[in-house]
Design an enzyme around this catalytic site. Structure first.
Site, short mmCIF file in Angstrom:
data_model
loop_
_atom_site.label_atom_id
_atom_site.label_comp_id
_atom_site.label_asym_id
_atom_site.label_seq_id
_atom_site.Cartn_x
_atom_site.Cartn_y
_atom_site.Cartn_z
N VAL A 1 -32.10 17.40 9.30
CA VAL A 1 -30.81 17.62 8.62
C VAL A 1 -31.11 17.80 7.13
CG1 VAL A 1 -28.59 16.57 8.02
CG2 VAL A 1 -29.51 16.32 10.34
N SER B 1 -40.79 10.95 13.68
CA SER B 1 -41.36 10.83 12.34
C SER B 1 -41.23 9.39 11.84
CB SER B 1 -40.65 11.78 11.37
OG SER B 1 -39.26 11.50 11.37
N TYR C 1 -34.61 6.95 16.68
CA TYR C 1 -34.20 7.37 18.02
C TYR C 1 -33.74 6.29 19.02
CZ TYR C 1 -35.76 11.88 16.42
OH TYR C 1 -35.88 13.04 15.71
N PHE D 1 -48.21 17.09 21.37
CA PHE D 1 -47.69 17.04 22.73
C PHE D 1 -48.79 17.33 23.72
CE2 PHE D 1 -43.44 16.01 22.37
CZ PHE D 1 -42.80 16.74 21.40
C1 LIG Z 1 -38.60 14.87 17.16
C2 LIG Z 1 -38.61 15.09 15.69
O1 LIG Z 1 -38.47 16.18 15.27
S1 LIG Z 1 -38.79 13.75 14.64
C3 LIG Z 1 -38.34 14.36 13.03
C4 LIG Z 1 -37.06 13.78 12.49
N1 LIG Z 1 -36.79 14.46 11.23
C5 LIG Z 1 -37.21 14.01 10.03
O2 LIG Z 1 -37.81 12.94 9.90
C6 LIG Z 1 -36.97 14.92 8.87
C7 LIG Z 1 -36.35 14.18 7.67
N2 LIG Z 1 -35.11 13.46 8.02
C8 LIG Z 1 -33.98 14.09 8.40
O3 LIG Z 1 -33.93 15.30 8.57
C9 LIG Z 1 -32.73 13.25 8.62
O4 LIG Z 1 -32.76 12.16 7.73
C10 LIG Z 1 -32.59 12.72 10.07
C11 LIG Z 1 -32.61 13.88 11.03
C12 LIG Z 1 -33.72 11.76 10.42
C13 LIG Z 1 -31.27 11.95 10.16
O5 LIG Z 1 -30.18 12.87 10.08
P1 LIG Z 1 -28.73 12.39 9.62
O6 LIG Z 1 -27.77 13.50 9.89
O7 LIG Z 1 -28.81 11.84 8.27
O8 LIG Z 1 -28.46 11.18 10.64
P2 LIG Z 1 -27.04 10.57 10.99
O9 LIG Z 1 -26.14 10.69 9.80
O10 LIG Z 1 -26.53 11.14 12.27
O11 LIG Z 1 -27.46 9.05 11.20
C14 LIG Z 1 -27.18 8.34 12.35
C15 LIG Z 1 -27.60 6.90 12.15
O12 LIG Z 1 -29.03 6.85 12.11
C16 LIG Z 1 -29.47 6.23 10.92
N3 LIG Z 1 -30.66 6.93 10.47
C17 LIG Z 1 -30.81 8.26 10.39
N4 LIG Z 1 -32.05 8.56 9.94
C18 LIG Z 1 -32.67 7.37 9.76
C19 LIG Z 1 -33.97 7.01 9.32
N5 LIG Z 1 -34.88 7.95 8.97
N6 LIG Z 1 -34.27 5.71 9.24
C20 LIG Z 1 -33.38 4.77 9.58
N7 LIG Z 1 -32.11 5.04 10.02
C21 LIG Z 1 -31.78 6.34 10.10
C22 LIG Z 1 -28.31 6.42 9.94
O13 LIG Z 1 -28.35 5.46 8.93
C23 LIG Z 1 -27.12 6.29 10.85
O14 LIG Z 1 -26.89 4.91 11.10
P3 LIG Z 1 -25.39 4.30 11.24
O15 LIG Z 1 -24.77 5.08 12.39
O16 LIG Z 1 -25.64 2.87 11.55
O17 LIG Z 1 -24.75 4.60 9.96
#
Ligand SMILES: CC(=O)SCCNC(=O)CCNC(=O)[C@H](O)C(C)(C)COP(=O)(O)OP(=O)(O)OC[C@H]1O[C@@H](n2cnc3c(N)ncnc32)[C@H](O)[C@@H]1OP(=O)(O)O
Length: 418
Positions: free
Chosen positions: A85, A120, A125, A418
Site C-alpha cells: 500500500v 516482510s 498476516y 518460493f
Molecule cells: C506477501 C508479501 O508481499 S509481504 C509484503 C508486505 N508489504 C510490505 O511490507 C511493503 C511495505 N508496507 C506496506 O505496503 C503496508 O504498510 C502494508 C501492506 C504492510 C499494510 O497496509 P495498510 O493498508 O497500511 O494496512 P491496514 O491499514 O489494512 O492495516 C490493518 C491492520 O494491520 C496493522 N498493520 C499493517 N501493517 C503492519 C505492520 N507492518 N506491522 C504491524 N501492524 C501492521 C495496522 O496497524 C492495522 O491494525 P488495526 O486494524 O489494529 O488498526
C-alpha cells in the site's frame, strides 16, 4: 470518493508497470530492467487486485498459481505476493480490504484449499488467519572455526565411497540439469513450490540489483556415476585485509538427492579458495549441516520466519495432506474472516486415508484457524502450540496422539523465492 471506498479492481497487463514501480518504492529497491522483464513473465495480472487513487495504483495484492508440497502430496496453493500500500495511503484499511477480497476470491474459485506467502514483517498476516508454518535458519559460517566430520559409519560391506565430481557453470545454461533434480527433491519437502519454465528463469537469472559483488552467480552440480545428484546456487565476493584473503560466499539454494551429494556440496562451499565465510539465509530449521560439523555454534545460526499458510477450505485442506499416524479427533475452530471454516470438524485418518467432515460431536481440541495453519505442514507441533496457549486440549489425553499425527519426518522448509 474517499480512498477507503475506492473499489477493488482486477488488475490488467497495463497495470504491471504501475505495480512494479509501487513495489520498488515500498521495498526501497533500485530500478532493475532485467528483473522487471523476467518478473513480467511470472506475473498473473488476472489474479491481482488493485485499488487506485487518481488513476494510479495505490494498493496491490497478487497471486501466483502454483503447487506446494505438503506432507505426502503436492497441493494447489495460491501463492500471495507483492502486497503493498502506497505510503500516502497506508493505515486506512486498504490492505485489510484486499486480503478479505483475495481470500473470498480464492475460496469462491474452489481450486486452492490454502494460500501461502512470505511475510516482510511478522505482525502483518496473523490477523488474516495466516500461521507461521515454517521457520528457517540464517547461517553465517566462519569457515576457519569448524570442520566437517566424517558423517557415515564405514560401509560394512567395505564398498568404495561413491565418486562425486563437481561441475561449475552458469545457472541459466545448466537449467536442464538443475530443474529435474529440484523436482525430484521437491516432492518430498513440505514447503517447497513447483517451478514452471518462467519460474526457472526468474530463479536462475543473475539480477544486477541483487548482485553480491562483481563475480557472477554460479551453480555447482555434484555428479555421481549414476548422474547429477545435487546442486547449489552461490555467489562470492573478494575481500582482503592485512592477514590476507577474507572472501565471502553467499549461498542461495542447496538441493541434494542423496547424502553423498549433500555432503559434497557443503564440503565444496565451505572450502572455496580465498574465502573465509559462508552465508545461507534459507537453511531448514533441521538443516542436516548442523549434524555434519564439529562445532555447530560456528554456523552462526539465527532464527527467521519462513512460509506462512492460510487455510481457505478447511475440510479440503485437512483431507488432502498425509499424516504420520492414524488419528480420530474433533477440532473446534474459530475463523472470523471465513466463517465457512468455523465450528466443529472431525478429522479421521484410517489406514493412512484422511477424511474431514462437519460434526456435532463434542470438541476435543480448540484453536483458531491460523494455529491449525501453523501446524499444517508438520512444523510446530500441536503440543508446542498448546504449551504456548494457542491450542486448547478440551478432552484430556487427546493432544499427544493428534500432535504426533500432524508431525512429519522432516521439518517443513521454504526456499526464498518460493
Ligand atoms: C506477501 C508479501 O508481499 S509481504 C509484503 C508486505 N508489504 C510490505 O511490507 C511493503 C511495505 N508496507 C506496506 O505496503 C503496508 O504498510 C502494508 C501492506 C504492510 C499494510 O497496509 P495498510 O493498508 O497500511 O494496512 P491496514 O491499514 O489494512 O492495516 C490493518 C491492520 O494491520 C496493522 N498493520 C499493517 N501493517 C503492519 C505492520 N507492518 N506491522 C504491524 N501492524 C501492521 C495496522 O496497524 C492495522 O491494525 P488495526 O486494524 O489494529 O488498526
Amino acid at each position: 470518493m474517499l480512498d477507503t471506498e475506492s473499489p477493488i479492481e482486477a488488475a490488467t497487463p497495463a497495470d504491471l508497470d504501475d505495480i512494479d514501480s509501487l513495489m520498488r518504492t515500498l521495498f526501497h529497491n533500485e530500478p532493475d530492467a532485467t528483473l522487471s522483464e523476467v518478473h513480467a513473465g511470472i506475473a498473473e495480472p488476472g489474479r491481482s487486485l488493485v485499488i487506485r487513487s487518481g488513476g494510479t495504483v495505490v494498493a496491490h495484492a497478487g497471486v501466483y498459481t502454483r503447487g506446494l508440497t505438503v506432507p505426502g502430496t503436492t497441493l494447489p496453493a495460491a501463492h500471495v505476493t507483492d502486497v503493498g500500500v502506497a505510503p500516502s495511503h497506508r493505515r486506512r484499511g486498504l490492505l485489510s480490504r484486499l486480503m478479505r477480497q483475495q481470500l473470498r476470491d480464492v475460496r469462491a474459485a474452489g481450486r486452492e484449499p490454502i494460500t501461502v506467502l512470505w511475510a516482510s514483517e511478522g505482525p502483518i498476516y496473523p490477523r488474516f488467519g495466516y500461521g507461521q508454518a515454517t521457520q528457517q535458519l540464517s547461517l553465517h559460517v566462519d569457515t576457519n572455526a569448524l570442520r566437517l566430520v566424517a558423517p557415515v559409519p564405514p560401509d560394512p560391506s567395505g564398498g568404495p565411497e561413491p565418486d562425486v565430481t563437481f561441475r561449475i557453470g552458469d545457472p541459466l545454461q545448466l537449467r536442464s540439469v538443475i530443474a529435474p533434480l529440484y523436482e525430484r527433491v521437491r516432492v518430498g519437502r513440505p514447503g517447497w513450490s513447483d517451478r514452471t519454465e518462467p519460474w526457472w528463469r526468474y530463479v536462475l537469472t543473475d539480477y544486477p540489483s541483487r548482485r553480491f559483488g562483481p563475480a557472477d552467480r554460479q551453480v555447482v552440480i555434484t555428479e555421481t556415476p549414476a548422474g547429477p545428484a545435487g546442486y547449489a546456487l552461490w555467489r562470492s565476493r573478494a575481500e582482503w585485509d592485512v592477514r590476507g584473503p577474507r572472501g565471502q560466499v553467499m549461498v542461495d539454494e542447496v538441493v541434494a538427492d542423496d547424502p553423498a551429494a549433500y555432503q559434497a556440496l557443503w564440503r565444496f562451499l565451505l572450502s572455496i579458495d580465498l574465502t573465509r565465510s559462508v552465508s545461507f539465509h534459507h537453511a531448514a530449521i533441521d538443516e542436516p549441516l548442523q549434524y555434519l560439523v564439529d562445532e555447530p555454534r560456528q554456523l552462526g545460526a539465527g532464527l527467521n520466519h519462513g512460509l506462512w499458510v492460510r487455510i481457505v477450505d478447511l475440510p479440503a485442506a485437512l483431507a488432502a495432506r498425509s499424516y504420520a499416524a492414524d488419528v480420530d479427533v474433533v477440532f473446534d475452530v474459530t475463523d472470523p474472516l471465513l466463517p465457512e471454516n468455523a465450528g466443529r470438524w472431525r478429522l479421521t485418518v484410517a489406514s493412512g486415508t484422511a477424511e474431514c467432515t462437519r460434526t456435532d460431536a463434542p470438541a476435543e481440541l480448540a484453536c483458531d484457524v491460523r494455529d491449525l495453519a501453523a501446524a499444517y505442514l508438520g512444523g510446530p507441533s500441536l503440543g508446542t502450540l498448546a504449551t504456548a496457549g494457542r491450542v486448547r486440549e478440551v478432552r484430556p489425553g487427546v493432544l499427544p496422539r493428534a500432535s504426533a499425527a500432524f508431525g512429519w519426518h522432516r521439518a517443513p522448509s521454504g526456499l526464498g523465492v518460493f
